[in-house]
Scaffold this active site. Structure first.
Site, PDB file in Angstrom:
ATOM      1  N   LYS A  16       0.819  -1.212   0.000  1.00 36.62           N
ATOM      2  CA  LYS A  16       0.000   0.000   0.000  1.00 36.62           C
ATOM      3  C   LYS A  16       0.855   1.264   0.000  1.00 36.62           C
ATOM      4  CE  LYS A  16      -2.417  -1.057   3.677  1.00 36.62           C
ATOM      5  NZ  LYS A  16      -1.880  -2.394   3.971  1.00 36.62           N
ATOM      6  N   ARG A  95     -10.452  -1.227   8.233  1.00 38.13           N
ATOM      7  CA  ARG A  95     -10.052  -2.614   8.058  1.00 38.13           C
ATOM      8  C   ARG A  95     -11.224  -3.580   8.256  1.00 38.13           C
ATOM      9  NH1 ARG A  95      -4.822  -3.920   9.822  1.00 38.13           N
ATOM     10  NH2 ARG A  95      -5.526  -6.087   9.772  1.00 38.13           N
ATOM     11  N   ARG A 134      11.656  -7.535   4.693  1.00 36.73           N
ATOM     12  CA  ARG A 134      11.389  -6.092   4.830  1.00 36.73           C
ATOM     13  C   ARG A 134      12.140  -5.492   6.017  1.00 36.73           C
ATOM     14  NH1 ARG A 134       5.293  -3.862   5.062  1.00 36.73           N
ATOM     15  NH2 ARG A 134       5.253  -4.810   7.145  1.00 36.73           N
ATOM     16  N   ARG A 166      10.052  -3.860  11.953  1.00 35.68           N
ATOM     17  CA  ARG A 166       8.896  -3.406  12.715  1.00 35.68           C
ATOM     18  C   ARG A 166       8.516  -4.468  13.751  1.00 35.68           C
ATOM     19  NH1 ARG A 166       5.384  -1.480   7.450  1.00 35.68           N
ATOM     20  NH2 ARG A 166       6.422   0.531   7.116  1.00 35.68           N
ATOM     21  N   ARG A 177      -1.969 -11.250  12.058  1.00 34.66           N
ATOM     22  CA  ARG A 177      -2.511 -10.074  11.349  1.00 34.66           C
ATOM     23  C   ARG A 177      -3.074 -10.458   9.994  1.00 34.66           C
ATOM     24  NH1 ARG A 177       1.699  -5.819  10.393  1.00 34.66           N
ATOM     25  NH2 ARG A 177      -0.084  -4.527   9.866  1.00 34.66           N
TER      26      ARG A 177
END
Length: 225
Positions: A16, A95, A134, A166, A177
């Site tokens: 995103k 969401r 990432r 993160r 998630r």
């Protein structure tokens, strides 16, 4: 152009942020608001909002719907984007179907209701591999060790500062998630399909998805919304 008030939604790790950046370069009149960026900013500042957000995220839970809607409303008001003339894009919120209802209650009184929703459809196995590679900088710049690596391993290209993972990018939390995202997706999709504002764009990389995304947005603008 006529005001475009849109949502980009997709699973965590679907790109995103990258796709939003590319879109805003093509259409700079659209303001962008990322719920994830707001929460990470608050967590970095150690605010009460940030502490609350961190506790939920570390458990793999979504923050309360009303809390998130109020957070988005406050940010839109602070930026002076909450009116009938401003184009904006929301990244990462809503969401769930309940969050969409809460968001509508915030926007409609200001004649700023959502008129386009784009879902980024990326295969889960592609996302999991992407997340494993990432790394991010505190500024929000994102690197991927496979297809967008930093020039110096684990260092930010601009500042030279260390990159980090993160807190919610560890495999256990991320799997929670991802599962929750797909569980909540169908009612959210149905909510916006009924409003006639929903579009899906599919692909495995941002290079594949972006032309489809841009084409969909440009077609919406040309339609007069």
């Amino acid at each position: 152009m006529n005001p475009l008030r849109m949502i980009i939604m997709g699973a965590p790790g679907s790109g995103k942020g990258t796709l939003t950046s590319k879109l805003l370069k093509k259409l700079p009149q659209i303001h962008s608001l990322s719920s994830g960026d707001i929460l990470r900013r608050e967590m970095a500042n150690g605010s009460e909002i940030g502490k609350m957000a961190k506790s939920y995220i570390e458990r793999g839970d979504l923050l309360p719907d009303k809390f998130m809607a109020n957070l988005i409303q406050a940010e839109l008001e602070q930026q002076k984007w909450l009116d009938a003339k401003t184009s904006f894009l929301l990244d990462g919120f809503p969401r769930t179907g309940n969050q969409a209802i809460e968001l509508e209650s915030v926007l409609v009184p200001h004649n700023s209701d959502i008129n386009m929703v784009i879902e980024l459809d990326v295969p889960p196995e592609v996302i999991l591999n992407r997340i494993a590679n990432r790394w991010v900088h505190i500024s929000g710049r994102v690197y991927n060790l496979e297809y967008n690596p930093p020039k110096v391993p684990f260092k930010d290209d601009i500042t030279g500062e260390p990159l980090f993972k993160r807190p919610d990018d560890n495999p256990e939390t991320f799997k929670v998630r991802l599962d929750k995202y797909f569980a909540e997706l169908e009612p959210l999709r149905e909510y916006y399909e009924k409003k006639g504002v929903y579009v899906k764009v599919s692909g495995e990389t941002s290079d594949i998805i972006f032309p489809k995304l841009l084409s969909a947005v440009e077609a919406k603008v040309k339609s007069g919304l």
